[in-house]
Motif scaffolding. Structure first.
Motif: not given
Length: 144
Positions: A82, A86, A91
């Motif tokens: 992730r 991103e 995040l």
């Protein structure tokens, strides 16, 4: 150039403290109960049989620990994936316990590589724990 900061979530901090206190108390109670149970078993069983029983119990506990390590490795690998997607840490949309500088691009990718290394190390540890667990399960009376 200004540094972006992701602000801490005070509610998450309070929840984390409560969960840690409850988990610590539960672990202490578990250790106390396990000690009492083991003392009762030692009085009831002959020494040789108690050694075999303890090996089986330790083997089961190691198997559980190995599974937990695999779950942590999967989480670290998923988190790394992730972060790569991103190119940001923490995040977007996550809550943090303290004010955290936001890392982007190269800095975030370095963290993702570190998370992947941690995942590989956890998998190696899980395999090692599995081997030790298997040895304890298969030893029986032969190792006495």
């Amino acid at each position: 150039m200004t540094t972006d900061i992701q602000r801490a979530d005070p509610r998450l901090r309070r929840i984390t403290v409560v969960v840690l206190v409850v988990a610590t108390l539960a672990a202490a109670l578990f250790v106390f109960a396990l000690q009492r149970w083991m003392l009762q078993q030692v009085e009831r069983l002959p020494t040789e049989q108690m050694i075999v029983e303890l090996r089986h119990w330790i083997g089961m506990l190691l198997t559980g620990s190995g599974l937990c390590l695999l779950v942590l490795a999967g989480y670290a690998a998923r988190l790394a994936r992730r972060v790569i997607a991103e190119r940001r840490w923490p995040l977007a949309g996550t809550r943090v316990l303290r004010d955290t500088p936001i890392r982007r691009d190269a800095a975030a990718l370095r963290l993702a590589r570190l998370l992947n290394l941690v995942a590989v190390a956890l998998i190696a540890l899980a395999i090692g724990v599995g081997v030790v667990s298997w040895r304890l399960f298969t030893a029986g009376y032969s190792a006495l």
